[in-house]
Design a protein around this motif. Structure first.
Motif, short mmCIF file in Angstrom:
data_model
loop_
_atom_site.label_atom_id
_atom_site.label_comp_id
_atom_site.label_asym_id
_atom_site.label_seq_id
_atom_site.Cartn_x
_atom_site.Cartn_y
_atom_site.Cartn_z
N ILE A 146 -65.38 -50.39 -17.26
CA ILE A 146 -65.36 -50.01 -15.85
C ILE A 146 -65.97 -48.61 -15.73
CG2 ILE A 146 -63.97 -49.70 -13.78
CD1 ILE A 146 -64.03 -52.56 -14.98
N GLY A 147 -67.07 -48.53 -14.99
CA GLY A 147 -67.75 -47.26 -14.79
C GLY A 147 -67.43 -46.66 -13.43
N TYR A 148 -68.11 -45.55 -13.13
CA TYR A 148 -67.81 -44.75 -11.94
C TYR A 148 -69.11 -44.21 -11.37
CZ TYR A 148 -65.84 -40.82 -9.22
OH TYR A 148 -65.50 -39.93 -8.23
N VAL A 149 -69.29 -44.35 -10.04
CA VAL A 149 -70.47 -43.80 -9.36
C VAL A 149 -70.04 -43.16 -8.04
CG1 VAL A 149 -72.18 -45.38 -10.38
CG2 VAL A 149 -70.95 -46.05 -8.29
N ARG A 150 -70.89 -42.28 -7.51
CA ARG A 150 -70.61 -41.61 -6.24
C ARG A 150 -71.88 -41.59 -5.39
NH1 ARG A 150 -69.57 -36.41 -6.02
NH2 ARG A 150 -67.85 -36.39 -4.52
N SER A 151 -71.66 -41.61 -4.07
CA SER A 151 -72.74 -41.43 -3.11
C SER A 151 -72.28 -40.43 -2.06
CB SER A 151 -73.10 -42.76 -2.44
OG SER A 151 -74.01 -42.55 -1.37
N ILE A 152 -73.14 -39.48 -1.72
CA ILE A 152 -72.79 -38.50 -0.69
C ILE A 152 -73.48 -38.82 0.63
CG2 ILE A 152 -72.33 -36.66 -2.37
CD1 ILE A 152 -75.09 -35.49 -1.68
N ASN A 153 -74.19 -39.95 0.69
CA ASN A 153 -74.95 -40.28 1.90
C ASN A 153 -74.77 -41.74 2.31
OD1 ASN A 153 -76.42 -41.45 -0.15
ND2 ASN A 153 -78.30 -40.28 0.23
N ASP A 154 -73.50 -42.16 2.38
CA ASP A 154 -73.18 -43.49 2.90
C ASP A 154 -73.70 -44.64 2.04
OD1 ASP A 154 -71.51 -43.35 5.12
OD2 ASP A 154 -73.15 -42.84 6.48
N GLY A 155 -73.88 -44.43 0.76
CA GLY A 155 -74.34 -45.50 -0.11
C GLY A 155 -75.83 -45.72 -0.10
N GLN A 156 -76.60 -44.73 0.38
CA GLN A 156 -78.06 -44.83 0.34
C GLN A 156 -78.59 -44.52 -1.06
OE1 GLN A 156 -79.87 -42.59 3.57
NE2 GLN A 156 -77.99 -42.80 4.76
N ALA A 157 -77.88 -43.64 -1.79
CA ALA A 157 -78.24 -43.30 -3.17
C ALA A 157 -76.95 -42.98 -3.92
CB ALA A 157 -79.18 -42.10 -3.19
N TRP A 158 -76.94 -43.28 -5.20
CA TRP A 158 -75.74 -43.14 -6.02
C TRP A 158 -76.05 -42.34 -7.28
CZ3 TRP A 158 -71.27 -45.80 -4.28
CH2 TRP A 158 -71.48 -46.69 -3.23
#
Length: 390
Positions: A146-158
Motif C-alpha cells: 500500500i503506497g501513498y500519494v498527494r495532490s495539492i490541486n484537486d487531483g490534477q497532479a499527484w
C-alpha cells in the motif's frame, strides 16, 4: 440495526471506455492508458463538483457534471492523464506501478492510498518499463503493498514521497505498509497488501481497509482476508497504525516490514488459510472494498465481494472502526432480488458503493434508499445500479 440490503435495479453500463482513444495498449497487447482496474471512489472538488480518478497505473480525472447514471455527462478534466505512475523496477524503491484507489479530499488537497505492484521478473514493453514478464509462471514472484500519494490541486497532479520526506531517509517512506522482500522466502506466488478501500474519518482518525495475502512460511499457500489501518495525520505516509492480533492498534515500523513472517502482524479479519490464488476465488480478501457510514442506524457498512464457494456481493457491519466488530457480526449477503447477476460480482470486478446525494466532500455517508453501486467490468466499463438498505 441493518436487517437487509437488496438491489433495486440491475447494473447498466454508464461509461464504456472501449472506443476512447486514451484506452489502449503498448506492444500490441499490453494494457496501458485509460483502464478501470479498481473501484470508483468519488470526492467533490474544492468547487463542490463530483469527481473521481480512474484506477490504474495511469489515471484520468473525471468530473460528473449532472448524472452518475449517464456517462455522457462525465468529462475528462483537461482531456488528459492526471497520474502516470513511476516505473522503477528496483523492489526496495517501491516505485514500480501504483494504482490510486483511495482518494480523500480536504478542500483542494487530496491524499490517496495506492495499490503497488512489484514483479521480481519484469520487462519493458513499447518503451514502458515495469510490466510483469510472467517468466516464472503467470503472476508469480509478485509482491504488493500500500503506497501513498498527494495532490495539492484537486487531483490534477499527484506526487509520491521520496527518501528524506517526513524524516525518513529510505524508500520505505513511499509505503504505508511495507511488504516482506521477495528474497526472504523466494516463493513463486503473489503476496502482500492489496486493494485499499476508500478512506473515512471517525473521531480523530482516518481509516481504510486492505486486502491481505500473507505467507505464513515455507509454503506457497496463503492466509487471505482483510485488515484495517488508520492514522491521525493524513498528511504523511508514516505514523499509520494497524489493528493487530491482540486487538490493539500498533504503529507501523518503517525500518522493517509487516506481515508474512515479520514481527509486526496486522490482524487478518475472517482469515481463510490454505489459499491458492491460481486455483481458487479470493477468500474474503476483497470483502473490504468500500466503507460508508449509514446515518439511519449509525453503523459502518463495509461492502465488497466474497468468493469461497461462489461469487457474491456482501457486506459487514460495525458500530465503530476504533474497535471493529465486523468479524463478530459476520458476513452478510446482499440480495439480488431487485436486479443484477451473481457473476457480475467476482474477483476481477471491483465494487464501489456511495450515495450521490451525500453532501460530505468524500461521500462518507449513505442513507436508506439512495446508495449507488458502481462496478468496473473487465477494466473497460463502469456499470451502475442501486441498492436499498433496510
Amino acid at each position: 440495526m441493518v436487517t437487509s440490503i437488496v438491489t433495486t435495479s440491475g447494473n447498466t453500463t454508464c461509461m464504456d471506455f472501449g472506443s476512447n482513444p486514451l484506452h489502449g495498449y503498448v506492444g500490441g497487447s499490453t494494457p496501458y492508458g485509460l483502464w478501470v482496474d479498481g473501484p470508483l471512489h468519488p470526492w467533490r472538488d474544492a468547487n463542490g463538483t463530483p469527481t473521481f480518478i480512474t484506477c490504474h497505473s495511469e489515471g484520468y480525472r473525471y468530473n460528473v457534471v449532472s448524472d452518475w447514471h449517464n456517462g455522457a455527462t462525465w468529462t475528462n478534466w483537461n482531456a488528459g492523464v492526471h497520474w502516470n505512475s513511476p516505473r522503477d523496477t528496483t523492489e526496495g524503491h517501491y516505485a514500480n506501478r501504483h494504482w490510486i484507489m483511495s482518494p480523500f479530499a480536504r478542500g483542494s488537497l487530496v491524499v490517496g492510498l495506492t495499490h503497488h505492484e512489484f514483479y521480481q521478473s519484469s520487462k519493458t514493453v513499447g518503451g514502458v518499463a515495469g510490466f510483469n514478464s510472467h517468466a516464472h509462471g503467470f503472476n508469480t514472484r509478485w509482491v504488493n503493498t500500500i503506497g501513498y500519494v498527494r495532490s495539492i490541486n484537486d487531483g490534477q497532479a499527484w506526487t509520491i514521497p521520496n527518501p528524506g520526506d517526513y524524516g525518513q531517509n529510505h524508500h520505505n517512506v513511499r509505503c504505508v505498509l511495507i511488504p516482506e522482500p521477495w528474497s526472504y522466502q523466494s516463493l513463486d506466488t503473489a503476496y502482500g497488501f492489496l486493494h485499499p478501500s476508500n478512506i473515512v474519518k471517525e473521531g480523530n482518525y482516518y481509516y481504510a481497509f486492505v486486502e491481505v495475502r500473507n505467507l505464513p512460511g515455507n509454503t506457497t499457500l496463503l492466509d487471505n482476508g482483510f485488515t484495517i489501518i488508520r492514522t491521525s495525520n493524513l498528511d504523511a505516509s508514516v505514523g499509520w497504525q494497524f489493528y493487530n492480533n491482540a486487538n490493539q492498534w500498533e504503529t507501523v515500523n518503517h525500518q522493517y516490514y509487516q506481515g508474512n513472517i515479520a514481527p509486526q502482524q496486522p490482524k487478518i479479519f475472517l482469515k481463510v488459510s490454505g489459499y491458492n490464488p491460481y486455483t481458487m476465488h479470493d477468500q474474503h480478501g476483497r470483502m473490504a472494498q468500500t466503507i460508508r457510514y449509514h446515518v439511519p442506524t449509525q453503523k459502518w457498512l463495509l461492502f465488497g465481494y466474497t468468493g469461497l464457494q461462489a461469487n457474491g456481493f456482501c457486506y459487514c457491519v460495525s458500530d465503530t472502526l476504533a474497535n471493529p466488530q465486523f468479524e463478530a457480526n459476520g458476513r452478510r449477503m446482499i440480495s439480488l432480488a431487485g436486479g443484477g447477476a451473481m457473476n457480475e460480482y467476482h474477483n476481477n470486478h471491483y465494487i464501489g458503493v456511495f450515495d450521490p446525494n451525500s453532501q460530505d466532500q468524500n461521500y462518507q455517508t449513505i442513507l436508506g434508499n439512495s446508495a449507488v453501486v458502481i462496478t468496473a467490468d473487465e477494466a473497460v466499463r463502469y456499470k451502475i445500479g442501486t441498492i436499498q438498505i433496510t
